[in-house]
Motif scaffolding. Structure first.
Motif, PDB file in Angstrom:
ATOM      1  N   HIS A 200      -0.282   4.129   8.359  1.00 23.98           N
ATOM      2  CA  HIS A 200       0.460   2.706   7.988  1.00 23.98           C
ATOM      3  C   HIS A 200       0.249   1.823   9.024  1.00 23.98           C
ATOM      4  O   HIS A 200       0.499   2.189  10.214  1.00 23.98           O
TER       5      HIS A 200
ATOM      6  N   ALA B 157       0.734  -1.144  -0.041  1.00 23.48           N
ATOM      7  CA  ALA B 157      -0.091   0.068   0.029  1.00 23.48           C
ATOM      8  C   ALA B 157       0.981   1.291   0.001  1.00 23.48           C
ATOM      9  O   ALA B 157       0.613   2.221  -0.775  1.00 23.48           O
ATOM     10  N   ASN B 158       1.874   1.285   0.842  1.00 22.05           N
ATOM     11  CA  ASN B 158       2.641   2.308   0.835  1.00 22.05           C
ATOM     12  C   ASN B 158       2.125   3.741   1.007  1.00 22.05           C
ATOM     13  O   ASN B 158       2.241   4.689   0.140  1.00 22.05           O
ATOM     14  N   PRO B 159       1.274   3.893   1.885  1.00 20.15           N
ATOM     15  CA  PRO B 159       0.328   5.061   1.908  1.00 20.15           C
ATOM     16  C   PRO B 159       1.197   6.263   2.442  1.00 20.15           C
ATOM     17  O   PRO B 159       1.914   5.983   3.201  1.00 20.15           O
ATOM     18  N   LYS B 160       0.687   7.356   1.937  1.00 18.03           N
ATOM     19  CA  LYS B 160       1.250   8.605   2.518  1.00 18.03           C
ATOM     20  C   LYS B 160       0.274   8.995   3.610  1.00 18.03           C
ATOM     21  O   LYS B 160      -0.855   9.673   3.082  1.00 18.03           O
TER      22      LYS B 160
ATOM     23  N   THR C 193       3.010   7.996   8.015  1.00 16.69           N
ATOM     24  CA  THR C 193       4.161   8.064   7.528  1.00 16.69           C
ATOM     25  C   THR C 193       4.681   9.454   7.302  1.00 16.69           C
ATOM     26  O   THR C 193       5.830   9.636   6.773  1.00 16.69           O
ATOM     27  N   THR C 194       3.723  10.448   7.342  1.00 21.07           N
ATOM     28  CA  THR C 194       4.322  11.673   6.946  1.00 21.07           C
ATOM     29  C   THR C 194       4.751  12.465   8.301  1.00 21.07           C
ATOM     30  O   THR C 194       5.497  13.488   8.165  1.00 21.07           O
ATOM     31  N   THR C 195       3.883  12.277   9.361  1.00 23.74           N
ATOM     32  CA  THR C 195       4.540  13.126  10.672  1.00 23.74           C
ATOM     33  C   THR C 195       4.963  12.166  11.532  1.00 23.74           C
ATOM     34  O   THR C 195       5.466  12.795  12.356  1.00 23.74           O
TER      35      THR C 195
END
Lengths: 109, 416
Positions: free
Chosen positions: A52, A46-49, A72-74
């Motif tokens: 996760h 999936a490698n989501p932004k 995964t962004t913060t």
């Protein structure tokens, strides 16, 4: 530095104490499955932004595998839970939904 | 046609207080429709557009960039260029790329400062000796000029190295004399100027938020600057490939992680080769400004933060201080991270996708800068013809299904 709480020992472990193990809740496919399913299981991610779910091992602690929900962004951690489950527990999903309105868990098919 | 850059142009401008320089590329608004849209104005995206125009005559092209041109991994890498790969398909595309770098300044009329100063990959274990000797033999067969060198020669080429490190003595190295470095920003700027000159539109601050398809074929993209139609769409966005693929409705065998690098304060010239030490995991070269440019490790977990974990810096610097004791008192000036797209076999994907008219170029992982010209060349051929040419043929996304990996993860070790 990323800090996760091991759900077995309750230790707040930083990432040097842990070994990452990739995406969690993958549905396993093995002998007898189609090539597509096997490929998806092995490689597609999936490698989501965003939210996760992932596997971690408390490598320099109890040595056990556990799961974590993390952005995964913060790098915000929504919670950790034991690995003996096929989907995230309710309290983790509630924590995420409270912080990210509109977000919902989709089982990986 | 833009004015050519030359010594005469500099002299002429010097005589009139440099008032006559024009913008290197235009800043147009998007047109309603293009023949082809490239998402991502980094090195790979711009090179793809450039070769679409130059090699295939396709010039009604837009390059969309959510941030600024060359502001992603193109501006965040350690600028190393080499082609000493084990597997044939890798050696072919990286050597094509390296050879294009040799004349890229002349080709683009833009000084990209290619410096073939030589790259040494140190062997510090018995396994590495065997691995690199094997690679040197493979390279000889592939027509890539590399050689195995003994420790004494390593010391000659790089006098500041400590051969007898306490943990990992230097046992030799794989040397590629025509490898080196280039000015990374200039590569993006040079391609951008050439693309703009061909009439292509480079649209910055324009984030793609959706991909429209009809009957399994792409029709356009939704962006922060409105809807734009296209016949062909090239996704060349490195660490954000999964996000774009998600918009188009398919998944890639990609995971994004942060890779970091750092530079020291500038010092006088101390080393004129690039050294890569894969066992202890650090690589270093000296920039023209005098900074030691240091590459480090990737985080082991999915990550879009462009920072990287602190302990990797410590590990990398510790390894390099053992290898180069003279840097132990250097202060580090800047540190940064880039989001790299890792595939299962650590080789790139240049491929058609399940959606008609959409092509992806991704998965360059931690080693994309060196591949920019070759990657653009191969991707342009794929987009123009709809089928991969010889350079891209092995790098299809199908290889994960049929098991035909290009396994550089074993061959190249970690730094790659």
């Amino acid at each position: 530095m990323l800090t996760l709480t091991c759900p077995y020992c309750g230790t707040h472990a930083d990432e040097t104490e842990l070994a990452p193990g990739g995406e969690a809740h993958l549905k396993r496919f093995g002998p007898g499955s189609s090539d597509e399913d096997f490929e998806d299981y092995l490689f597609r991610r999936a490698n989501p932004k965003g939210v996760h779910f992932e596997r971690w091992r408390h490598a320099y602690g109890c040595g056990k595998w556990f799961l974590a929900a993390r952005c995964t962004t913060t790098l915000e951690v929504y919670g950790t839970y034991p690995a003996q489950t096929t989907e995230p527990p309710e309290h983790i999903l509630e924590t995420i939904a409270a912080k990210r309105p509109g977000w919902s868990w989709e089982a990986d098919t | 046609m833009k004015k050519r850059y030359s010594v005469f142009a500099i002299a002429k401008e010097a005589a009139r207080h440099h008032l006559g320089w024009e913008r290197a590329w235009a800043a147009p608004s998007p047109k309603p429709k293009y023949d082809a849209i490239i998402v991502g104005a980094g090195g790979h995206g711009l090179a793809t557009a450039y070769y679409l125009g130059k090699n295939h005559g396709l010039r009604n092209v837009a390059i969309l960039e959510k941030g600024w041109l060359g502001g992603g991994n193109t501006g965040r890498n350690t600028t190393i260029i080499r082609s000493n790969y084990l597997q044939d398909p890798s050696a072919a595309i990286y050597e094509k790329s390296r050879s294009l770098y040799e004349t890229l300044s002349q080709d683009l009329n833009y000084n990209i400062m290619f410096s073939p100063r030589g790259v040494i990959m140190l062997a510090q274990t018995q396994a590495e000796i065997r691995g690199y000797q094997r690679t040197a033999h493979a390279n000889a067969l592939q027509g890539v000029k590399t050689e195995w060198i003994e420790p004494r020669r390593v010391k000659e080429l790089c006098p500041i190295i400590n051969l007898d490190g306490p943990r990992y003595p230097v046992l030799g190295g794989l040397y590629q004399a025509r490898g080196g470095t280039a000015r990374h920003d200039a590569v993006a700027w040079g391609y951008a100027r050439a693309c703009s000159d061909m009439g292509m539109d480079i649209i910055q601050q324009c984030e793609v938020t959706g991909v429209s398809t009809e009957a399994g074929k792409v029709t356009g993209v939704t962006t922060t600057k409105g809807d734009i139609a296209c016949d062909k769409l090239g996704i060349v966005v490195a660490g954000h490939s999964s996000a774009l693929a998600d918009m188009a409705g398919f998944r890639l065998p990609i995971e994004s992680v942060a890779l970091q690098a750092l530079v020291s304060e500038p010092i006088k010239p101390a080393m004129d080769v690039v050294i890569m030490a894969n066992t202890v995991h650090g690589y270093m070269s000296q920039s023209d400004k005098g900074e030691m440019v240091i590459g480090g490790g990737t985080d082991g977990f999915n990550n879009y933060t462009q920072r990287g974990s602190f302990h990797h810096i410590e590990e990398t610097v510790r390894a390099l201080v053992e290898t180069f004791p003279m840097i132990s008192r250097l202060k580090m000036l800047r540190q940064w991270g880039g989001i790299v797209d890792m595939t299962g076999d650590r080789s790139p994907i240049i491929s058609k996708t399940p959606v008609g008219g959409i092509f992806v170029n991704c998965g360059w992982g931690t080693g994309g800068f060196k591949a920019i010209p070759g990657s653009g060349w191969a991707m342009a051929e794929l987009m123009a013809k709809g089928e991969p040419g010889p350079l891209a043929a092995e790098f299809t996304v199908d290889r994960f299904k049929v098991g035909k990996f290009i396994d550089e993860s074993v061959a190249a070790g970690v730094a790659h």
